[in-house]
Design a protein around this motif. Structure first.
Motif, PDB file in Angstrom:
ATOM      1  N   MET A  28      -7.731   2.978 -10.900  1.00 15.95           N
ATOM      2  CA  MET A  28      -7.572   2.695 -12.325  1.00 15.95           C
ATOM      3  C   MET A  28      -8.639   3.400 -13.162  1.00 15.95           C
ATOM      4  O   MET A  28      -8.394   3.788 -14.304  1.00 15.95           O
ATOM      5  N   ASN A  29      -9.821   3.577 -12.591  1.00 23.86           N
ATOM      6  CA  ASN A  29     -10.912   4.238 -13.313  1.00 23.86           C
ATOM      7  C   ASN A  29     -10.875   5.759 -13.199  1.00 23.86           C
ATOM      8  O   ASN A  29     -11.435   6.463 -14.036  1.00 23.86           O
ATOM      9  N   LEU A  30     -10.224   6.268 -12.154  1.00 21.12           N
ATOM     10  CA  LEU A  30     -10.248   7.715 -11.891  1.00 21.12           C
ATOM     11  C   LEU A  30      -9.041   8.446 -12.455  1.00 21.12           C
ATOM     12  O   LEU A  30      -9.174   9.527 -13.024  1.00 21.12           O
ATOM     13  N   CYS A  31      -7.858   7.865 -12.325  1.00 20.83           N
ATOM     14  CA  CYS A  31      -6.611   8.605 -12.560  1.00 20.83           C
ATOM     15  C   CYS A  31      -6.123   8.487 -13.997  1.00 20.83           C
ATOM     16  O   CYS A  31      -6.208   7.426 -14.610  1.00 20.83           O
ATOM     17  N   GLY A  32      -5.580   9.578 -14.490  1.00 19.44           N
ATOM     18  CA  GLY A  32      -4.973   9.558 -15.813  1.00 19.44           C
ATOM     19  C   GLY A  32      -3.549   9.050 -15.789  1.00 19.44           C
ATOM     20  O   GLY A  32      -3.040   8.557 -16.798  1.00 19.44           O
ATOM     21  N   ARG A  33      -2.911   9.157 -14.626  1.00 20.29           N
ATOM     22  CA  ARG A  33      -1.522   8.727 -14.479  1.00 20.29           C
ATOM     23  C   ARG A  33      -1.335   8.261 -13.040  1.00 20.29           C
ATOM     24  O   ARG A  33      -1.973   8.780 -12.120  1.00 20.29           O
ATOM     25  N   ILE A  34      -0.467   7.280 -12.850  1.00 14.42           N
ATOM     26  CA  ILE A  34      -0.266   6.694 -11.522  1.00 14.42           C
ATOM     27  C   ILE A  34       1.229   6.587 -11.218  1.00 14.42           C
ATOM     28  O   ILE A  34       2.022   6.197 -12.081  1.00 14.42           O
ATOM     29  N   VAL A  35       1.579   6.942  -9.978  1.00 19.75           N
ATOM     30  CA  VAL A  35       2.933   6.750  -9.455  1.00 19.75           C
ATOM     31  C   VAL A  35       2.862   5.680  -8.373  1.00 19.75           C
ATOM     32  O   VAL A  35       1.955   5.705  -7.532  1.00 19.75           O
ATOM     33  N   VAL A  36       3.789   4.732  -8.400  1.00 24.60           N
ATOM     34  CA  VAL A  36       3.828   3.650  -7.420  1.00 24.60           C
ATOM     35  C   VAL A  36       5.013   3.870  -6.493  1.00 24.60           C
ATOM     36  O   VAL A  36       6.135   4.082  -6.949  1.00 24.60           O
ATOM     37  N   ILE A  37       4.754   3.825  -5.176  1.00 23.97           N
ATOM     38  CA  ILE A  37       5.809   3.958  -4.172  1.00 23.97           C
ATOM     39  C   ILE A  37       5.864   2.675  -3.348  1.00 23.97           C
ATOM     40  O   ILE A  37       4.830   2.141  -2.949  1.00 23.97           O
ATOM     41  N   ASN A  38       7.066   2.200  -3.106  1.00 24.20           N
ATOM     42  CA  ASN A  38       7.254   1.008  -2.273  1.00 24.20           C
ATOM     43  C   ASN A  38       8.538   1.167  -1.473  1.00 24.20           C
ATOM     44  O   ASN A  38       9.559   1.594  -2.012  1.00 24.20           O
ATOM     45  N   TYR A  39       8.471   0.859  -0.177  1.00 24.70           N
ATOM     46  CA  TYR A  39       9.623   1.044   0.712  1.00 24.70           C
ATOM     47  C   TYR A  39      10.211   2.445   0.585  1.00 24.70           C
ATOM     48  O   TYR A  39      11.425   2.639   0.608  1.00 24.70           O
ATOM     49  N   GLY A  40       9.324   3.440   0.419  1.00 24.90           N
ATOM     50  CA  GLY A  40       9.761   4.827   0.391  1.00 24.90           C
ATOM     51  C   GLY A  40      10.340   5.305  -0.914  1.00 24.90           C
ATOM     52  O   GLY A  40      10.720   6.469  -1.056  1.00 24.90           O
ATOM     53  N   GLN A  41      10.420   4.415  -1.923  1.00 26.18           N
ATOM     54  CA  GLN A  41      11.013   4.785  -3.200  1.00 26.18           C
ATOM     55  C   GLN A  41      10.001   4.681  -4.329  1.00 26.18           C
ATOM     56  O   GLN A  41       9.083   3.864  -4.277  1.00 26.18           O
ATOM     57  N   LYS A  42      10.184   5.514  -5.363  1.00 25.57           N
ATOM     58  CA  LYS A  42       9.314   5.411  -6.534  1.00 25.57           C
ATOM     59  C   LYS A  42       9.659   4.166  -7.318  1.00 25.57           C
ATOM     60  O   LYS A  42      10.807   3.979  -7.724  1.00 25.57           O
ATOM     61  N   LEU A  43       8.652   3.328  -7.509  1.00 24.89           N
ATOM     62  CA  LEU A  43       8.861   2.039  -8.163  1.00 24.89           C
ATOM     63  C   LEU A  43       8.495   2.086  -9.640  1.00 24.89           C
ATOM     64  O   LEU A  43       9.140   1.451 -10.477  1.00 24.89           O
ATOM     65  N   ALA A  44       7.434   2.823  -9.965  1.00 26.97           N
ATOM     66  CA  ALA A  44       6.962   2.872 -11.353  1.00 26.97           C
ATOM     67  C   ALA A  44       6.099   4.110 -11.537  1.00 26.97           C
ATOM     68  O   ALA A  44       5.639   4.726 -10.572  1.00 26.97           O
ATOM     69  N   GLU A  45       5.875   4.472 -12.792  1.00 23.41           N
ATOM     70  CA  GLU A  45       5.045   5.621 -13.131  1.00 23.41           C
ATOM     71  C   GLU A  45       4.523   5.438 -14.540  1.00 23.41           C
ATOM     72  O   GLU A  45       5.236   4.960 -15.419  1.00 23.41           O
ATOM     73  N   GLY A  46       3.239   5.795 -14.760  1.00 21.21           N
ATOM     74  CA  GLY A  46       2.689   5.694 -16.099  1.00 21.21           C
ATOM     75  C   GLY A  46       1.180   5.672 -16.108  1.00 21.21           C
ATOM     76  O   GLY A  46       0.532   5.929 -15.079  1.00 21.21           O
ATOM     77  N   ALA A  47       0.609   5.365 -17.268  1.00 20.73           N
ATOM     78  CA  ALA A  47      -0.833   5.232 -17.392  1.00 20.73           C
ATOM     79  C   ALA A  47      -1.311   4.037 -16.567  1.00 20.73           C
ATOM     80  O   ALA A  47      -0.534   3.097 -16.339  1.00 20.73           O
ATOM     81  N   PRO A  48      -2.569   4.041 -16.103  1.00 22.02           N
ATOM     82  CA  PRO A  48      -3.052   2.949 -15.260  1.00 22.02           C
ATOM     83  C   PRO A  48      -2.822   1.561 -15.840  1.00 22.02           C
ATOM     84  O   PRO A  48      -2.344   0.662 -15.135  1.00 22.02           O
TER      85      PRO A  48
END
Length: 267
Positions: A218-238
């Motif tokens: 959360m402190n390092l990244c400008g943007r985050i992608v979330v993967i769960n069960y092999g699929q993209k779950l969410a994407e956006g600012a921390p």
């Protein structure tokens, strides 16, 4: 104006028999950013890195780097294009020196062959001199020049992690993929690593990080992608990702998520 897309995956999948380790994940990495990839254990994050670096072959989908389709290239050719990585488990040559470990990373930039190495031809000697000079420059950059002659296995854990990144830098990468770089580090080492990654990014290297330490990400990244069960779950600012109900449920489970909502309702 949006930044140039450096790396793009289009519906990439990797199936091991009936297991869909990565399932139609599409995402973009923009030049100059630090992008985080998070998700519970077993979500498919490392497999996703393995697909980008051609360690695993795609079951389906497409990977583009600087607009070029690299889906069918070998791991060596992908590295030559400027995609470098580190591994979840440190993979140093622990009985070689710190400098020798970095010199190994120059293999994609030299023309030395087996015969050259055996006969110590002029080409071999030139390449060795180049690797030595450039290797020391990288060690200076990462703060390890005073330990160049140390055996890599004798470095403290945090510095072994840094050395692994230094070896990846020998590839002159345009993009650096870091797989769990803070794993096993104490808080001081983790803080040092965060500043180190920021400096690399300021020097022009695009960074993609997989990490379980949420505060770190959360402190390092400008943007985050979330993967769960092999699929993209969410994407956006921390901050946006941290509030996402699907993300919270993936990490805490449905039962704890319901309890959390009740507590917030009572507050």
């Amino acid at each position: 104006m949006s930044k140039e897309v450096l790396l793009e995956t289009r519906a990439v999948s990797k199936h091991f028999g009936g297991l869909k380790a990565v399932n139609e994940v599409s995402m973009e990495v923009r030049r100059g950013e630090i992008l985080g990839i998070i998700g519970p254990n077993g979500a498919g994050k490392t497999t996703f890195f393995n697909l980008i670096t051609a360690t695993h072959r795609l079951s389906s989908g497409q990977i583009l780097f600087q607009g070029r389709d690299i889906s069918r290239l070998s791991a060596e050719k992908v590295a030559r294009l400027g995609i470098a990585r580190t591994f979840q488990n440190i993979k140093l040559f622990k009985f070689l020196s710190v400098l020798e470990n970095v010199k190994v990373g120059f293999h994609t930039q030299t023309g030395t062959g087996l015969v050259d190495s055996i006969l110590h031809t002029p080409r071999y000697q030139r390449d060795e001199a180049l690797a030595g000079r450039e290797g020391m420059a990288i060690l200076e950059r990462v703060g390890l020049s005073d330990r160049a002659e140390w055996m890599a296995g004798n470095l403290p854990y945090g510095l072994q992690r840094r050395l692994e990144i230094a070896r990846a830098l020998a590839l002159s990468p345009k993009i650096l993929l870091l797989d769990e770089p803070a794993a096993g580090m104490n808080p001081s080492e983790t803080a040092d690593l965060m500043e180190f990654i920021r400096r690399l990014n300021q020097d022009g290297i695009t960074v993609v990080v997989i990490e379980h330490d949420m505060k770190f990400m959360m402190n390092l990244c400008g943007r985050i992608v979330v993967i769960n069960y092999g699929q993209k779950l969410a994407e956006g600012a921390p901050a946006e990702v941290a509030r996402d109900e699907q993300v919270i449920e993936a990490y805490l489970g449905a039962g704890l998520t319901i309890q959390r909502r009740r507590r917030e309702g009572e507050a």
